[in-house]
Write a protein that holds these residues in place. Structure first.
Motif, short mmCIF file in Angstrom:
data_model
loop_
_atom_site.label_atom_id
_atom_site.label_comp_id
_atom_site.label_asym_id
_atom_site.label_seq_id
_atom_site.Cartn_x
_atom_site.Cartn_y
_atom_site.Cartn_z
N LEU A 10 45.17 35.21 -8.12
CA LEU A 10 44.42 34.11 -7.52
C LEU A 10 43.53 33.43 -8.55
O LEU A 10 43.46 32.19 -8.61
CB LEU A 10 43.57 34.62 -6.36
CG LEU A 10 42.68 33.57 -5.68
CD1 LEU A 10 43.54 32.49 -5.00
CD2 LEU A 10 41.74 34.22 -4.67
N GLU A 11 42.87 34.21 -9.38
CA GLU A 11 42.01 33.62 -10.41
C GLU A 11 42.80 32.76 -11.38
O GLU A 11 42.38 31.65 -11.75
CB GLU A 11 41.26 34.72 -11.16
CG GLU A 11 40.13 35.37 -10.37
CD GLU A 11 38.99 34.39 -10.11
OE1 GLU A 11 38.82 33.42 -10.87
OE2 GLU A 11 38.24 34.61 -9.13
N ASP A 12 43.96 33.25 -11.79
CA ASP A 12 44.79 32.46 -12.71
C ASP A 12 45.28 31.18 -12.03
O ASP A 12 45.28 30.10 -12.64
CB ASP A 12 45.98 33.29 -13.18
CG ASP A 12 46.69 32.65 -14.35
OD1 ASP A 12 46.19 32.75 -15.48
OD2 ASP A 12 47.75 32.02 -14.13
N ALA A 13 45.68 31.30 -10.78
CA ALA A 13 46.14 30.12 -10.04
C ALA A 13 45.02 29.10 -9.89
O ALA A 13 45.24 27.89 -10.06
CB ALA A 13 46.68 30.54 -8.67
N CYS A 14 43.82 29.56 -9.58
CA CYS A 14 42.70 28.63 -9.42
C CYS A 14 42.34 27.96 -10.74
O CYS A 14 41.96 26.78 -10.76
CB CYS A 14 41.49 29.36 -8.83
SG CYS A 14 41.66 29.73 -7.06
N ALA A 15 42.48 28.68 -11.84
CA ALA A 15 42.21 28.08 -13.15
C ALA A 15 43.23 26.98 -13.44
O ALA A 15 42.88 25.89 -13.91
CB ALA A 15 42.25 29.14 -14.23
N LYS A 16 44.49 27.23 -13.13
CA LYS A 16 45.52 26.22 -13.33
C LYS A 16 45.31 25.03 -12.40
O LYS A 16 45.53 23.87 -12.76
CB LYS A 16 46.91 26.82 -13.12
CG LYS A 16 47.37 27.73 -14.26
CD LYS A 16 48.76 28.27 -14.02
CE LYS A 16 49.33 28.97 -15.27
NZ LYS A 16 48.53 30.12 -15.69
N LEU A 17 44.90 25.32 -11.18
CA LEU A 17 44.64 24.26 -10.22
C LEU A 17 43.49 23.38 -10.71
O LEU A 17 43.58 22.14 -10.67
CB LEU A 17 44.33 24.87 -8.85
CG LEU A 17 44.30 23.96 -7.63
CD1 LEU A 17 44.54 24.78 -6.36
CD2 LEU A 17 42.99 23.21 -7.50
N ALA A 18 42.42 23.99 -11.15
CA ALA A 18 41.27 23.22 -11.64
C ALA A 18 41.65 22.36 -12.83
O ALA A 18 41.22 21.21 -12.96
CB ALA A 18 40.13 24.17 -12.00
N ALA A 19 42.48 22.89 -13.72
CA ALA A 19 42.91 22.13 -14.89
C ALA A 19 43.77 20.93 -14.48
O ALA A 19 43.74 19.88 -15.13
CB ALA A 19 43.69 23.03 -15.85
N TYR A 20 44.53 21.08 -13.43
CA TYR A 20 45.37 19.99 -12.92
C TYR A 20 44.52 18.87 -12.32
O TYR A 20 44.92 17.71 -12.30
CB TYR A 20 46.33 20.57 -11.89
CG TYR A 20 47.32 19.62 -11.27
CD1 TYR A 20 48.37 19.09 -12.02
CD2 TYR A 20 47.22 19.26 -9.93
CE1 TYR A 20 49.30 18.23 -11.43
CE2 TYR A 20 48.14 18.40 -9.34
CZ TYR A 20 49.17 17.89 -10.10
OH TYR A 20 50.09 17.04 -9.52
N ALA A 21 43.34 19.22 -11.81
CA ALA A 21 42.36 18.26 -11.27
C ALA A 21 42.93 17.40 -10.15
O ALA A 21 42.96 16.17 -10.23
CB ALA A 21 41.80 17.38 -12.38
N PRO A 22 43.38 18.03 -9.06
CA PRO A 22 43.92 17.24 -7.95
C PRO A 22 42.81 16.53 -7.17
O PRO A 22 41.63 16.89 -7.28
CB PRO A 22 44.58 18.31 -7.08
CG PRO A 22 43.74 19.53 -7.29
CD PRO A 22 43.36 19.47 -8.75
N ASP A 23 43.21 15.57 -6.38
CA ASP A 23 42.25 14.89 -5.50
C ASP A 23 42.01 15.69 -4.23
O ASP A 23 40.98 15.52 -3.57
CB ASP A 23 42.78 13.50 -5.13
CG ASP A 23 42.91 12.60 -6.35
OD1 ASP A 23 41.91 12.47 -7.08
OD2 ASP A 23 44.00 12.06 -6.57
N VAL A 24 42.96 16.54 -3.85
CA VAL A 24 42.83 17.35 -2.64
C VAL A 24 43.62 18.63 -2.82
O VAL A 24 44.64 18.65 -3.53
CB VAL A 24 43.30 16.55 -1.40
CG1 VAL A 24 44.76 16.19 -1.50
CG2 VAL A 24 43.01 17.29 -0.10
#
Length: 343
Positions: free
Chosen positions: A263-277
């Motif tokens: 989960l932590e790795d996924a959230c780091a990748k998600l944050a780097a992607y910087a989605p709008d939602v």
């Protein structure tokens, strides 16, 4: 946080399904949604609202039109053919067989448009599918209109449904529909974080060659766990989508510490992607007592998931997926939501 819920889900009841050794009553039953709704009420999470009606145009943005058009016709065709009981397939096109010509018989068409015999039909199934779709789009609308978060209490779930097929209790991919809807409403990028025990194969298939929707899946290893034929770590997307599909397959017995590392790795990748939602495909079948799953998360772990997602600081839509330990499903699902709100 508002919850969107439709009582029409209850019409999808009493259906049978094929599992490894038998045809059995479906694990995906109305009590799942009712336990969650009751917990939303007892925890005073927020208002529960009915969905708005939507046409099927948003579904056809991510599903094939012929597939969407087929779904409302299943039960009428089944009855017209003089068939009894649960409508389910028994034949599937596979290697060496032609899959480009749809047959005319309803029992064969069910195989043409599915990958297993878990997405079956009774009289009220289509109304439940449509209401689940309406729930997802209504909740997405709340987020677009300014709510920091919303909960789509979808039943039946959606993440196993692909562009042209159903399976795994799923018919319309509610999370994928919502993601495309956000894109059509102006979001530049959307992330789907799927925390269900079973890999969201349909969501992966739909967005695999796209860069505008990031898909991250935490799930049981497909070498030994359903849906078996997608979800490996080397599936990273294709073409423009390369690098935007991320899988975290994990072994039987995975506990919180190992699961949380993913989960932590996924959230780091998600944050780097910087989605709008962010859309969370919320499955709680990672629970240690779930009857069809093999992870070892405890009830006390679910609020931690919500708190971690909240730290992303992004508008968030929660879309209900799996979870079959019925007595605990409400506690665990709503635990994620109260954790998100830091209660």
């Amino acid at each position: 946080m508002k919850t969107v819920y439709s009582p029409l889900h209850a019409g999808h009841a009493g259906q049978m399904e094929l599992v490894t050794s038998a045809i059995v009553p479906g694990f995906e039953k109305p009590s799942r949604a009712e336990f969650i709704k009751a917990r939303v009420e007892s925890e005073r999470l927020g208002p529960i609202v009915l969905p708005l009606e939507h046409d099927l145009a948003a579904a056809k943005r991510i599903h094939k039109s012929d597939y969407v058009d087929f779904l409302p016709t299943v039960w009428p065709q089944w009855v017209e053919a003089g068939l009894k009981g649960t409508a389910m397939p028994f034949t599937w096109p596979t290697r060496g067989l032609r899959g480009d010509v749809p047959p005319k018989r309803i029992d064969a068409l069910l195989g043409y448009y599915s990958f297993d015999a878990g997405a079956t039909f009774v009289e009220g199934t289509w109304a439940a599918i449509k209401s689940s779709y309406d729930v997802a789009l209504t909740a997405a609308g709340l987020v677009k209109d300014g709510d920091a978060s919303a909960f789509a209490l979808c039943r039946p779930p959606g993440h196993h449904a692909g562009a042209g097929f159903m399976g795994g209790y799923c018919y319309i991919n509610n999370a994928a529909v919502a993601a495309q809807w956000f894109r059509d409403q102006g979001a530049a990028r959307v992330s789907i974080l799927d925390v269900d025990y079973h890999h969201g194969n349909g969501t992966q298939e739909i967005f695999y060659d796209r860069a505008d929707v990031q898909v991250l899946n935490l799930h049981g290893d497909p070498l030994v766990e359903y849906p078996f034929f997608l979800g490996h770590a080397d599936e990273g997307g294709a073409g423009e989508g390369e690098g935007f599909n991320v899988n975290y397959p994990m072994p039987f017995g995975t506990d919180w510490d190992a699961w949380n590392a993913s989960l932590e790795d996924a959230c780091a990748k998600l944050a780097a992607y910087a989605p709008d939602v962010v859309i969370v495909s919320l499955g709680v079948d990672t629970f240690e007592k779930d009857p069809i799953s093999q992870f070892r998360l405890k009830t006390t772990d679910y609020p931690k998931i919500g708190r971690r997602v909240a730290r992303l600081g992004l508008p968030t839509l929660f879309v209900m997926e799996g979870g079959y330990a019925v007595e605990e499903i409400g506690i665990n699902a709503v635990g994620v939501l109260t954790g998100f709100e830091d209660r």
